[in-house]
Design a protein around this motif. Structure first.
Motif, PDB file in Angstrom:
ATOM      1  N   ASP A  51      -1.157  -0.018 -13.434  1.00  0.00           N
ATOM      2  CA  ASP A  51      -1.859   0.911 -14.309  1.00  0.00           C
ATOM      3  C   ASP A  51      -1.737   0.545 -15.786  1.00  0.00           C
ATOM      4  O   ASP A  51      -2.224   1.267 -16.640  1.00  0.00           O
ATOM      5  CB  ASP A  51      -1.361   2.342 -14.083  1.00  0.00           C
ATOM      6  N   THR A  54      -1.910  -6.729  -6.383  1.00  0.00           N
ATOM      7  CA  THR A  54      -1.731  -5.348  -6.836  1.00  0.00           C
ATOM      8  C   THR A  54      -2.196  -5.238  -8.279  1.00  0.00           C
ATOM      9  O   THR A  54      -1.807  -6.045  -9.121  1.00  0.00           O
ATOM     10  CB  THR A  54      -0.246  -4.919  -6.752  1.00  0.00           C
ATOM     11  N   LEU A 108       0.827  -1.204   0.000  1.00  0.00           N
ATOM     12  CA  LEU A 108       0.000   0.000   0.000  1.00  0.00           C
ATOM     13  C   LEU A 108       0.863   1.257   0.000  1.00  0.00           C
ATOM     14  O   LEU A 108       0.589   2.226  -0.717  1.00  0.00           O
ATOM     15  CB  LEU A 108      -0.919  -0.022   1.230  1.00  0.00           C
ATOM     16  N   LEU A 136       2.285   2.146  -3.518  1.00  0.00           N
ATOM     17  CA  LEU A 136       1.385   2.364  -4.651  1.00  0.00           C
ATOM     18  C   LEU A 136       1.792   3.601  -5.436  1.00  0.00           C
ATOM     19  O   LEU A 136       2.271   4.589  -4.879  1.00  0.00           O
ATOM     20  CB  LEU A 136      -0.051   2.570  -4.164  1.00  0.00           C
ATOM     21  N   GLN A 168      -2.744   2.768  -9.517  1.00  0.00           N
ATOM     22  CA  GLN A 168      -2.613   1.403  -9.027  1.00  0.00           C
ATOM     23  C   GLN A 168      -3.511   1.172  -7.811  1.00  0.00           C
ATOM     24  O   GLN A 168      -3.981   2.120  -7.188  1.00  0.00           O
ATOM     25  CB  GLN A 168      -1.158   1.112  -8.660  1.00  0.00           C
ATOM     26  N   SER A 169      -3.715  -0.100  -7.484  1.00  0.00           N
ATOM     27  CA  SER A 169      -4.493  -0.451  -6.289  1.00  0.00           C
ATOM     28  C   SER A 169      -3.915  -1.721  -5.684  1.00  0.00           C
ATOM     29  O   SER A 169      -3.184  -2.472  -6.333  1.00  0.00           O
ATOM     30  CB  SER A 169      -5.970  -0.660  -6.640  1.00  0.00           C
ATOM     31  N   GLU A 217      -9.869  -3.352  -0.679  1.00  0.00           N
ATOM     32  CA  GLU A 217      -9.128  -2.990  -1.878  1.00  0.00           C
ATOM     33  C   GLU A 217      -9.008  -1.472  -1.899  1.00  0.00           C
ATOM     34  O   GLU A 217     -10.010  -0.760  -1.791  1.00  0.00           O
ATOM     35  CB  GLU A 217      -9.843  -3.493  -3.123  1.00  0.00           C
ATOM     36  N   VAL A 218      -7.779  -0.977  -1.997  1.00  0.00           N
ATOM     37  CA  VAL A 218      -7.522   0.458  -1.887  1.00  0.00           C
ATOM     38  C   VAL A 218      -6.725   0.923  -3.097  1.00  0.00           C
ATOM     39  O   VAL A 218      -5.682   0.349  -3.404  1.00  0.00           O
ATOM     40  CB  VAL A 218      -6.730   0.791  -0.595  1.00  0.00           C
ATOM     41  N   ASP A 219      -7.219   1.968  -3.772  1.00  0.00           N
ATOM     42  CA  ASP A 219      -6.444   2.521  -4.881  1.00  0.00           C
ATOM     43  C   ASP A 219      -5.631   3.722  -4.388  1.00  0.00           C
ATOM     44  O   ASP A 219      -5.821   4.206  -3.268  1.00  0.00           O
ATOM     45  CB  ASP A 219      -7.325   2.902  -6.072  1.00  0.00           C
ATOM     46  N   SER A 242      -7.588   6.883  -3.226  1.00  0.00           N
ATOM     47  CA  SER A 242      -8.272   6.694  -1.940  1.00  0.00           C
ATOM     48  C   SER A 242      -7.274   6.725  -0.787  1.00  0.00           C
ATOM     49  O   SER A 242      -7.530   7.328   0.260  1.00  0.00           O
ATOM     50  CB  SER A 242      -9.027   5.366  -1.933  1.00  0.00           C
TER      51      SER A 242
END
Length: 402
Positions: free
Chosen positions: A53, A50, A31, A34, A38-39, A239-241, A244
């Motif tokens: 992009d 992961t 994380l 990133l 990307q996420s 799930e985190v981009d 965010s």
């Protein structure tokens, strides 16, 4: 080597708990690395994954052991290691998952083509692991896919462990072209033990001062764990981009900045004629000081010199960057503009001086802020004298003519 622990202790749920934390901290590490577009996900497509992009993805399987060798290091990843073959088995199952439309070879190849498969473990490398040696040779072209597959078949025959046989069999049942591409996309990250250090290094690389790294780590850990808990509780995917992550947690990084040191030693270099300074002339013009008040002229000049020197020092030391200083000057000017329009812009001739002194008084009461650090009154006053000396602001209604 059991270090004197009972069988119950060695087989307790604690090992599973360590494995869970290992997985979570690797998620946190990814994380922190990133990039825009990307996420990263936790237990969505794999233990961790992961999304890049460029329409590619990385699937991570995390395997942690508490077993130690005689040197008190994590045991090596053996050729017939359960973690190794269970991981390859899981990936083979994902590749050939009919429920998501990957029944046929061309569909499986399309999936593998955009995917990397990474096994991350704290287990150390083993010089006896001939399968991994053959795998690397295959990827470099010195071993054919047929030779690699043949070697895996010998491992299948060699083991008597029914679970291992099942894991290996699933890998071997992949179509030849699927098997070939899959083997070329497997990567191992071994001896990944100290995830805390990796995470803290990533935090420091985001320009966080060494003294604040632990604080940022603790706050991130606490907040992300809490957010993950509520997502899981509400049935959402973890799930985190990048966007965010940036919007939700950036304040943790910005709040970690060291406050600017306001009480540094300072030796001023006064001009030969302090009364020749523009800002002094402006103060005299509105009767904020007398034209022979040497003491006040030096006092106000000291404040002006101090803020200009400190801003330059903070810039050179990296405590501030140029756009923060530009924004600071702009904010002070805007506050002056608001006050000037209220007190001076439309005042009558006989009110010009009294109104100018009211404006000056109001601005002298403000303790300005730069890059989240609040300046004291001395430096704040020095800033308005500096801007006045640069003919950026003034006090009298007709200050630009003074």
């Amino acid at each position: 080597m059991n270090n004197g622990k009972s069988f119950s202790e060695l087989t307790s749920a604690d090992k599973k708990e360590v494995g869970f934390h290992y997985q979570y901290y690797y998620f946190l590490y990814r994380l922190l690395n990133l990039k825009s577009g990307q996420s990263v996900g936790l237990e969505v497509k794999d233990d961790v994954h992961t999304e890049l992009d460029n329409d590619t993805q990385i699937l991570f399987q995390l395997k942690h052991t508490v077993q130690k060798n005689a040197a008190d290091f994590a045991v090596a990843l053996a050729e017939l290691d359960n973690d190794l073959w269970k991981t390859l088995h899981n990936w083979a199952k994902i590749i050939s998952d009919e429920s998501v439309g990957r029944k046929h070879g061309h569909e499986q190849i399309a999936f593998i083509a955009k995917t990397e498969f990474h096994l991350v473990t704290n287990k150390s490398e083993s010089h006896k692991n001939n399968f991994l040696k053959n795998l690397e040779c295959y990827k470099f072209g010195s071993v054919s896919s047929g030779e690699l597959k043949s070697y895996i078949e010998t491992l299948y025959r060699k083991t008597q462990n029914s679970h291992l046989k099942n894991y290996i069999k699933v890998v071997l049942t992949l179509e030849d072209k699927v098997f070939q591409l899959f083997m070329s996309k497997i990567y191992l990250e071994q001896s990944v033990e100290d995830l805390h250090s990796l995470i803290k290094k990533s935090i420091r690389e985001k320009m966080v001062a060494n003294s604040k790294v632990d604080i940022v780590f603790e706050r991130l850990d606490s907040n992300i764990r809490t957010d993950n808990y509520f997502k899981i509780k509400q049935g959402q995917k973890v799930e985190v981009d990048f966007d965010s992550f940036y919007s939700r947690y950036r304040n943790i990084f910005s709040a970690s900045r060291e406050p600017l040191q306001l009480g540094k030693p300072f030796k001023p270099a006064y001009p030969d004629d302090v009364f020749s300074q523009v800002f002094i002339k402006q103060l005299i013009a509105i009767k904020a000081m007398k034209d022979d008040d040497v003491e006040k002229a030096y006092e106000y000049t000291l404040k002006k010199l101090k803020i200009t020197r400190f801003l330059e020092d903070w810039l050179q030391s990296g405590e501030l960057v140029s756009d923060e200083i530009i924004e600071f000057h702009g904010d002070v000017k805007n506050k002056w503009q608001n006050g000037f329009e209220h007190w001076c812009q439309d005042c009558l001739d006989h009110e010009a001086i009294s109104k100018a002194k009211s404006l000056l008084y109001d601005l002298r009461q403000i303790e300005f802020t730069i890059a989240s650090s609040k300046l004291n009154t001395e430096l704040s006053n020095g800033e308005i004298y500096h801007l006045s000396d640069e003919r950026i602001i003034g006090w009298h209604r007709d200050w630009e003519d003074i």
